[in-house]
Scaffold this active site. Structure first.
Site, PDB file in Angstrom:
ATOM      1  N   GLU A 118      45.058  46.067  51.507  1.00 34.25           N
ATOM      2  CA  GLU A 118      43.982  46.240  52.337  1.00 34.25           C
ATOM      3  C   GLU A 118      44.773  47.098  53.297  1.00 34.25           C
ATOM      4  OE1 GLU A 118      41.243  42.317  52.931  1.00 34.25           O
ATOM      5  OE2 GLU A 118      43.745  41.780  53.263  1.00 34.25           O
ATOM      6  N   GLU A 138      43.457  36.196  47.780  1.00 30.78           N
ATOM      7  CA  GLU A 138      43.258  35.240  48.634  1.00 30.78           C
ATOM      8  C   GLU A 138      42.635  34.191  48.188  1.00 30.78           C
ATOM      9  OE1 GLU A 138      43.831  38.951  50.832  1.00 30.78           O
ATOM     10  OE2 GLU A 138      43.246  38.368  49.050  1.00 30.78           O
TER      11      GLU A 138
END
Length: 264
Positions: A118, A138
């Site tokens: 990210e 995640e």
């Protein structure tokens, strides 16, 4: 490069208009602690006011990882309100990189997992070592990407590829990342920093005001419809004709000489 001392786990080195930020927590695969995120925010704010800055390179310490993501210990006991603030901190950091006034180059020297991918997605250009790997795992923790991954990844590689990465949690190689458009270039590990520095030098040789304006046009226009984006482009294009650099650039071209840009 001359090192400026910053307490904690991010180091800053500057030379010839290029700043090198290193996530220096190799024993934790350069995972992002709360302190590191706050430190990055402060460093970027400080660099943003440097009129001589031409480019930024972000990399990780050591040979194993660019950034293994968020330090999971910081998330283990969050409640919903705390989690929202936690995600906002990470998203704001990604926004700060994306909206930084000069180009930010991620030199991805190994593992980029979760928040590491990210963070790289917030950078304008991404160069990867051939052993680098990328993932948004995640869902394996019962959560989703919270630092902008669900939004930025699909804008870069398309919805199908983005969903495949997130829904399987599997990592992809540097070669696959290149084919998907997630990275701009893949090089041998020994060539990673020389390649990133050469790109930064190429950028630094061009007209600095035009570089900053180009970033504003692309980043600012990304979410606009075509008509509004073209209007933004016209305004930014025309604004540069008040600058000395435009006169210098056009004169140098006509006179068949190298331009000398002054950023004004």
């Amino acid at each position: 490069m001359t090192k400026n001392n910053h307490e904690g786990a991010v180091t800053v080195e500057q030379r010839d208009g290029v700043a090198l930020l290193t996530l220096a927590r190799p024993e934790k695969l350069n995972s992002l602690s709360l302190f590191m995120k706050d430190q990055l925010k402060r460093i970027l704010l400080e660099l943003e006011s440097d009129p001589d800055l031409r480019a930024v390179i972000v990399t990780g310490a050591g040979e194993r990882a660019f950034c293994a993501g968020t330090d999971i210990a910081d998330m283990a006991h969050l409640d919903p309100a705390g989690a929202k603030a936690f995600a906002q901190q990470g998203q704001e950091l990604g926004d700060q990189f994306e909206r930084f006034p000069v180009p930010v180059i991620a030199a991805i020297n190994g593992l980029a997992a979760g928040g590491g991918t990210e963070l790289a997605l917030g950078c304008h250009l991404r160069i990867a070592a051939n052993h680098a790997r990328f993932s948004l795992p995640e869902l394996k923790l019962g959560i989703i990407p919270g630092y902008g991954g669900t939004q930025r990844l699909m804008r870069v590689v398309g919805q199908g590829r983005a969903l495949e990465m997130m829904l399987t949690g599997e990592s992809i190689s540097a070669g696959d990342a290149l084919r998907a458009g997630l990275v701009n270039r893949v090089v041998q590990a020994a060539d990673l920093m020389p390649e990133a520095e050469e790109i930064a030098r190429q950028i630094a040789s061009l007209a600095p005001l035009a570089i900053r304006t180009c970033l504003r046009a692309v980043i600012g226009g990304r979410e606009l419809n075509l008509e509004a984006g073209l209007a933004l482009e016209r305004e930014l294009f025309s604004s540069l004709f008040e600058t000395e650099d435009v006169r210098e650039g056009t004169s140098a071209f006509l006179e068949k000489r190298a331009p000398v840009f002054k950023g004004r």
